[in-house]
Write an enzyme that holds these catalytic residues in place. Sequence first.
Site, PDB file in Angstrom:
ATOM      1  N   PRO A 118       3.404  -2.572   0.114  1.00  0.00           N
ATOM      2  CA  PRO A 118       3.458  -3.992   0.418  1.00  0.00           C
ATOM      3  C   PRO A 118       2.106  -4.511   0.846  1.00  0.00           C
ATOM      4  O   PRO A 118       1.477  -3.957   1.731  1.00  0.00           O
ATOM      5  CB  PRO A 118       4.452  -4.067   1.572  1.00  0.00           C
ATOM      6  N   GLU A 119       1.730  -5.573   0.201  1.00  0.00           N
ATOM      7  CA  GLU A 119       0.523  -6.289   0.570  1.00  0.00           C
ATOM      8  C   GLU A 119       0.974  -7.626   1.156  1.00  0.00           C
ATOM      9  O   GLU A 119       2.166  -7.836   1.358  1.00  0.00           O
ATOM     10  CB  GLU A 119      -0.370  -6.468  -0.660  1.00  0.00           C
ATOM     11  N   LYS A 141      -1.008  -7.261   6.711  1.00  0.00           N
ATOM     12  CA  LYS A 141       0.161  -6.545   6.207  1.00  0.00           C
ATOM     13  C   LYS A 141       1.108  -6.142   7.329  1.00  0.00           C
ATOM     14  O   LYS A 141       2.046  -5.372   7.112  1.00  0.00           O
ATOM     15  CB  LYS A 141      -0.279  -5.295   5.441  1.00  0.00           C
ATOM     16  N   ARG A 184       8.370   7.615   1.683  1.00  0.00           N
ATOM     17  CA  ARG A 184       7.291   8.541   2.016  1.00  0.00           C
ATOM     18  C   ARG A 184       7.088   8.715   3.512  1.00  0.00           C
ATOM     19  O   ARG A 184       6.279   9.547   3.923  1.00  0.00           O
ATOM     20  CB  ARG A 184       5.996   8.080   1.341  1.00  0.00           C
ATOM     21  N   ARG A 237      -8.884   5.168  -4.928  1.00  0.00           N
ATOM     22  CA  ARG A 237      -7.740   4.390  -5.424  1.00  0.00           C
ATOM     23  C   ARG A 237      -7.886   4.101  -6.910  1.00  0.00           C
ATOM     24  O   ARG A 237      -8.983   3.805  -7.394  1.00  0.00           O
ATOM     25  CB  ARG A 237      -7.639   3.036  -4.681  1.00  0.00           C
TER      26      ARG A 237
END
Length: 272
Positions: A2-3, A59, A112, A262
């Site tokens: 989520p951003e 965030k 996770r 990334r």
Amino acid sequence: MPELPEVETIKRDLEKAIIDKEILDVVVRRKNIVKEPALADFVKALRHSRCRNVLRRGKLLVLELFTREKKTRYLTIHLRMSGQVVYGKDDPASRVSFQLSDASYLCYNDQRALGELRVVDDWRALKVVRSMGPEPLDKEFTFEEFRKRLGRKTGKIKALLLDQRFIAGIGNIYAAEALFLSGINPEKKACSLDGNESKRLFDNIRKVLLKAIKCRGSSFNTYRDGLGQKGSFSRHFLVYGRKGAACFNCKSPIRRIVLGGRGTYFCGKCQK
DNA sequence: CGGGGCTCCTGTGCGC
DNA sequence: TGCGCACAGGAGCCCC
């Protein structure tokens, strides 16, 4: 996961769903997600408190609580890669479950288990909040300020956009999308952007975040909104996740490189 | 200061 | 089918 747009969507959903409701009980199924205070105190602080308000900074999702002792406390939620906050029925697979006074539940799901929950007296005093850069959708976030701060940075522009101390709320998807819209190569040094490039980037950051909020976020994998539904912005990805596919602008294949650890998607022809 | 690697976790998908 | 590796919306830490 989520951003900013995803967290903002959850925030808006929770505002409608849980304000003024009481937390009757809390079940913590994965203890290491609770970072502060110790588990017993965490549960104790939450039990019989009411949610007064829902906030977002970058965030970070923040629930303002009014406790049984008539004190204001804050439950801060960082969803990291796979966190979800879903209002509805209880989910036995959730990492943390909040039983509410309307016979529903607020479930913290996190495949996770990298997310972080805290109960604190003052969320603004958290180190991560104090060091956070400007909110890209706020009025105080001006082009002049953005340009000035860019000019001092010698690192790669994409890594800088992911740095929450530089600007809050942007993650891997929206950094890639904003750079594509602006025609800027992700490896370009931040201080080397000229006036036009900086302006395009400034405008496109806001544009892509606003559009993603309208779409209720991006769900190519685990993201869900506050009611457990998917967001639709993934349908509008121009580069993210499109390795090898034709650029919508010039038809050359979208490239994927690793930058700052990334996956980074861009068009080598359109982004210079 | 920048950048790379590793870490915290769990799950999926791909190549062999 | 089975195995190992790469990779996934994040971010802190250590080291060069």
